[in-house]
Design a protein around this motif. Structure first.
Motif, PDB file in Angstrom:
ATOM      1  N   ILE A 132       0.825  -1.204   0.000  1.00 18.28           N
ATOM      2  CA  ILE A 132       0.000   0.000   0.000  1.00 18.28           C
ATOM      3  C   ILE A 132       0.867   1.266   0.000  1.00 18.28           C
ATOM      4  O   ILE A 132       0.612   2.179  -0.763  1.00 18.28           O
ATOM      5  N   ASN A 133       1.873   1.317   0.852  1.00 14.74           N
ATOM      6  CA  ASN A 133       2.721   2.514   0.913  1.00 14.74           C
ATOM      7  C   ASN A 133       3.409   2.779  -0.416  1.00 14.74           C
ATOM      8  O   ASN A 133       3.564   3.927  -0.816  1.00 14.74           O
ATOM      9  N   ARG A 134       3.793   1.719  -1.104  1.00 14.07           N
ATOM     10  CA  ARG A 134       4.411   1.879  -2.426  1.00 14.07           C
ATOM     11  C   ARG A 134       3.405   2.508  -3.406  1.00 14.07           C
ATOM     12  O   ARG A 134       3.781   3.341  -4.232  1.00 14.07           O
ATOM     13  N   GLY A 135       2.142   2.130  -3.296  1.00 10.29           N
ATOM     14  CA  GLY A 135       1.106   2.720  -4.146  1.00 10.29           C
ATOM     15  C   GLY A 135       0.954   4.214  -3.899  1.00 10.29           C
ATOM     16  O   GLY A 135       0.884   5.010  -4.833  1.00 10.29           O
ATOM     17  N   TRP A 136       0.907   4.589  -2.626  1.00  8.64           N
ATOM     18  CA  TRP A 136       0.792   6.021  -2.294  1.00  8.64           C
ATOM     19  C   TRP A 136       2.026   6.791  -2.749  1.00  8.64           C
ATOM     20  O   TRP A 136       1.915   7.913  -3.242  1.00  8.64           O
ATOM     21  N   ASN A 137       3.198   6.187  -2.599  1.00  3.42           N
ATOM     22  CA  ASN A 137       4.422   6.838  -3.070  1.00  3.42           C
ATOM     23  C   ASN A 137       4.380   7.045  -4.583  1.00  3.42           C
ATOM     24  O   ASN A 137       4.811   8.077  -5.085  1.00  3.42           O
ATOM     25  N   GLY A 138       3.849   6.055  -5.304  1.00  2.96           N
ATOM     26  CA  GLY A 138       3.728   6.168  -6.760  1.00  2.96           C
ATOM     27  C   GLY A 138       2.787   7.290  -7.160  1.00  2.96           C
ATOM     28  O   GLY A 138       3.065   8.050  -8.096  1.00  2.96           O
ATOM     29  N   ILE A 139       1.659   7.415  -6.457  1.00  2.00           N
ATOM     30  CA  ILE A 139       0.716   8.493  -6.747  1.00  2.00           C
ATOM     31  C   ILE A 139       1.367   9.847  -6.471  1.00  2.00           C
ATOM     32  O   ILE A 139       1.271  10.780  -7.271  1.00  2.00           O
ATOM     33  N   GLU A 140       2.058   9.944  -5.349  1.00  2.00           N
ATOM     34  CA  GLU A 140       2.699  11.216  -5.001  1.00  2.00           C
ATOM     35  C   GLU A 140       3.798  11.576  -6.018  1.00  2.00           C
ATOM     36  O   GLU A 140       3.926  12.736  -6.405  1.00  2.00           O
ATOM     37  N   ARG A 141       4.569  10.590  -6.460  1.00  2.00           N
ATOM     38  CA  ARG A 141       5.605  10.863  -7.474  1.00  2.00           C
ATOM     39  C   ARG A 141       4.975  11.324  -8.790  1.00  2.00           C
ATOM     40  O   ARG A 141       5.437  12.268  -9.410  1.00  2.00           O
ATOM     41  N   LYS A 142       3.911  10.653  -9.202  1.00  2.00           N
ATOM     42  CA  LYS A 142       3.287  10.951 -10.501  1.00  2.00           C
ATOM     43  C   LYS A 142       2.518  12.272 -10.490  1.00  2.00           C
ATOM     44  O   LYS A 142       2.595  13.048 -11.439  1.00  2.00           O
ATOM     45  N   TYR A 143       1.775  12.536  -9.408  1.00  2.00           N
ATOM     46  CA  TYR A 143       0.864  13.683  -9.397  1.00  2.00           C
ATOM     47  C   TYR A 143       1.294  14.818  -8.461  1.00  2.00           C
ATOM     48  O   TYR A 143       0.679  15.875  -8.452  1.00  2.00           O
ATOM     49  N   GLY A 144       2.306  14.593  -7.640  1.00  2.00           N
ATOM     50  CA  GLY A 144       2.784  15.644  -6.753  1.00  2.00           C
ATOM     51  C   GLY A 144       1.918  15.873  -5.529  1.00  2.00           C
ATOM     52  O   GLY A 144       2.028  16.892  -4.856  1.00  2.00           O
ATOM     53  N   THR A 145       1.031  14.928  -5.219  1.00  2.00           N
ATOM     54  CA  THR A 145       0.180  15.018  -4.039  1.00  2.00           C
ATOM     55  C   THR A 145      -0.322  13.629  -3.679  1.00  2.00           C
ATOM     56  O   THR A 145      -0.349  12.739  -4.523  1.00  2.00           O
ATOM     57  N   ASN A 146      -0.744  13.474  -2.414  1.00  2.00           N
ATOM     58  CA  ASN A 146      -1.386  12.223  -2.019  1.00  2.00           C
ATOM     59  C   ASN A 146      -2.849  12.461  -1.658  1.00  2.00           C
ATOM     60  O   ASN A 146      -3.493  11.605  -1.090  1.00  2.00           O
ATOM     61  N   LYS A 147      -3.379  13.637  -1.997  1.00  2.00           N
ATOM     62  CA  LYS A 147      -4.791  13.947  -1.754  1.00  2.00           C
ATOM     63  C   LYS A 147      -5.604  13.435  -2.940  1.00  2.00           C
ATOM     64  O   LYS A 147      -5.466  13.917  -4.056  1.00  2.00           O
ATOM     65  N   VAL A 148      -6.446  12.438  -2.680  1.00  2.00           N
ATOM     66  CA  VAL A 148      -7.264  11.822  -3.719  1.00  2.00           C
ATOM     67  C   VAL A 148      -8.733  11.977  -3.319  1.00  2.00           C
ATOM     68  O   VAL A 148      -9.085  11.763  -2.161  1.00  2.00           O
ATOM     69  N   VAL A 149      -9.584  12.354  -4.282  1.00  4.50           N
ATOM     70  CA  VAL A 149     -11.004  12.582  -4.011  1.00  4.50           C
ATOM     71  C   VAL A 149     -11.836  11.891  -5.086  1.00  4.50           C
ATOM     72  O   VAL A 149     -11.436  11.823  -6.243  1.00  4.50           O
ATOM     73  N   GLU A 150     -13.008  11.395  -4.679  1.00  2.39           N
ATOM     74  CA  GLU A 150     -13.943  10.740  -5.595  1.00  2.39           C
ATOM     75  C   GLU A 150     -15.355  11.091  -5.147  1.00  2.39           C
ATOM     76  O   GLU A 150     -15.637  11.137  -3.955  1.00  2.39           O
ATOM     77  N   PHE A 151     -16.265  11.368  -6.101  1.00  2.00           N
ATOM     78  CA  PHE A 151     -17.664  11.663  -5.785  1.00  2.00           C
ATOM     79  C   PHE A 151     -18.598  10.698  -6.512  1.00  2.00           C
ATOM     80  O   PHE A 151     -18.342  10.317  -7.646  1.00  2.00           O
ATOM     81  N   SER A 152     -19.716  10.377  -5.852  1.00  2.00           N
ATOM     82  CA  SER A 152     -20.797   9.655  -6.522  1.00  2.00           C
ATOM     83  C   SER A 152     -21.720  10.698  -7.157  1.00  2.00           C
ATOM     84  O   SER A 152     -21.514  11.898  -7.008  1.00  2.00           O
ATOM     85  N   LYS A 153     -22.755  10.218  -7.809  1.00  2.00           N
ATOM     86  CA  LYS A 153     -23.776  11.147  -8.276  1.00  2.00           C
ATOM     87  C   LYS A 153     -24.489  11.710  -7.050  1.00  2.00           C
ATOM     88  O   LYS A 153     -24.412  11.143  -5.947  1.00  2.00           O
ATOM     89  N   VAL A 154     -25.190  12.808  -7.238  1.00  2.00           N
ATOM     90  CA  VAL A 154     -25.956  13.401  -6.142  1.00  2.00           C
ATOM     91  C   VAL A 154     -27.343  12.773  -6.148  1.00  2.00           C
ATOM     92  O   VAL A 154     -27.984  12.658  -7.201  1.00  2.00           O
ATOM     93  N   ASN A 155     -27.787  12.312  -4.982  1.00  2.00           N
ATOM     94  CA  ASN A 155     -29.138  11.773  -4.814  1.00  2.00           C
ATOM     95  C   ASN A 155     -29.984  12.814  -4.098  1.00  2.00           C
ATOM     96  O   ASN A 155     -29.532  13.434  -3.144  1.00  2.00           O
ATOM     97  N   TYR A 156     -31.210  13.002  -4.563  1.00  2.00           N
ATOM     98  CA  TYR A 156     -32.116  13.982  -3.969  1.00  2.00           C
ATOM     99  C   TYR A 156     -33.326  13.290  -3.369  1.00  2.00           C
ATOM    100  O   TYR A 156     -33.830  12.314  -3.925  1.00  2.00           O
ATOM    101  N   HIS A 157     -33.792  13.810  -2.245  1.00  2.00           N
ATOM    102  CA  HIS A 157     -35.036  13.360  -1.623  1.00  2.00           C
ATOM    103  C   HIS A 157     -35.615  14.550  -0.876  1.00  2.00           C
ATOM    104  O   HIS A 157     -35.026  15.018   0.101  1.00  2.00           O
ATOM    105  N   GLU A 158     -36.736  15.039  -1.379  1.00  2.00           N
ATOM    106  CA  GLU A 158     -37.378  16.218  -0.802  1.00  2.00           C
ATOM    107  C   GLU A 158     -36.358  17.346  -0.661  1.00  2.00           C
ATOM    108  O   GLU A 158     -35.735  17.721  -1.640  1.00  2.00           O
ATOM    109  N   GLN A 159     -36.137  17.861   0.530  1.00  2.00           N
ATOM    110  CA  GLN A 159     -35.209  18.990   0.691  1.00  2.00           C
ATOM    111  C   GLN A 159     -33.765  18.557   0.925  1.00  2.00           C
ATOM    112  O   GLN A 159     -32.900  19.385   1.150  1.00  2.00           O
TER     113      GLN A 159
END
Length: 173
Positions: A132-159
């Motif tokens: 796992i640490n090697r994976g994070w190191n690879g992401i940081e080397r490639k992208y210059g950060t270890n902050k990763v974000v992902e969103f789903s679609k937005v679900n609505y119900h009333e308000q």
């Protein structure tokens, strides 16, 4: 946070999550993040929060929500009291189909720099669990950060509006 059901409002909700919940782009320095382009259901539909048919909440449901919401006790109290809020939370685990590819250009600001990565490429960094640490190191080397974000679609119900946000960090592992 949002009361209508338009794509514009979806992105306003995503932006609020980035700034207010994840506290990105609010400091004096520019934040750089890696954004997973499209949410993929890692639970394969086998995981559901709450027994929504009987409208019951277990201690393990509350513990999970407590940890997933950065220990937001106000939110947990509302979930226990408000059936409508529970229903929108249930949608997060019961309706994960057709998640859109996020248009990151609508999320970029002068204080947030975003690089995108497909879900498959992100997962390729973590082929072997013990490395796992090697994976994070690879992401940081490639992208210059270890902050990763992902969103789903937005679900609505009333308000209410809900969206799943994943922010894995190397601190979790």
């Amino acid at each position: 946070m949002s009361f209508s059901q338009t794509e514009k409002d979806d992105y306003e909700l995503y932006s609020l999550i980035l700034t207010e919940q994840l506290e990105l782009g609010i400091g004096t320095e520019k934040d750089k993040i890696v954004f997973i382009e499209q949410f993929m259901d890692e639970f394969d539909g086998t995981y559901h929060i709450f027994d929504h048919e009987n409208d019951s909440i277990t201690k393990s449901d509350l513990s999970l929500l407590y940890s997933m919401t950065s220990k937001d006790t106000t939110f947990l109290k509302r979930v226990v009291k408000e059936k409508e809020l529970r229903e929108v939370v249930v949608q997060l685990t019961s309706d994960k189909t057709a998640n859109p590819k996020i248009k990151v250009d609508l999320l970029r600001t002068s204080s947030i720099e975003i690089e995108t990565i497909p879900n498959k490429k992100y997962n390729s960094y973590f082929k072997k669990l013990r490395l796992i640490n090697r994976g994070w190191n690879g992401i940081e080397r490639k992208y210059g950060t270890n902050k990763v974000v992902e969103f789903s679609k937005v679900n609505y119900h009333e308000q209410f509006a809900s969206a799943y946000c994943m922010r894995p960090t190397n601190h979790i592992f």
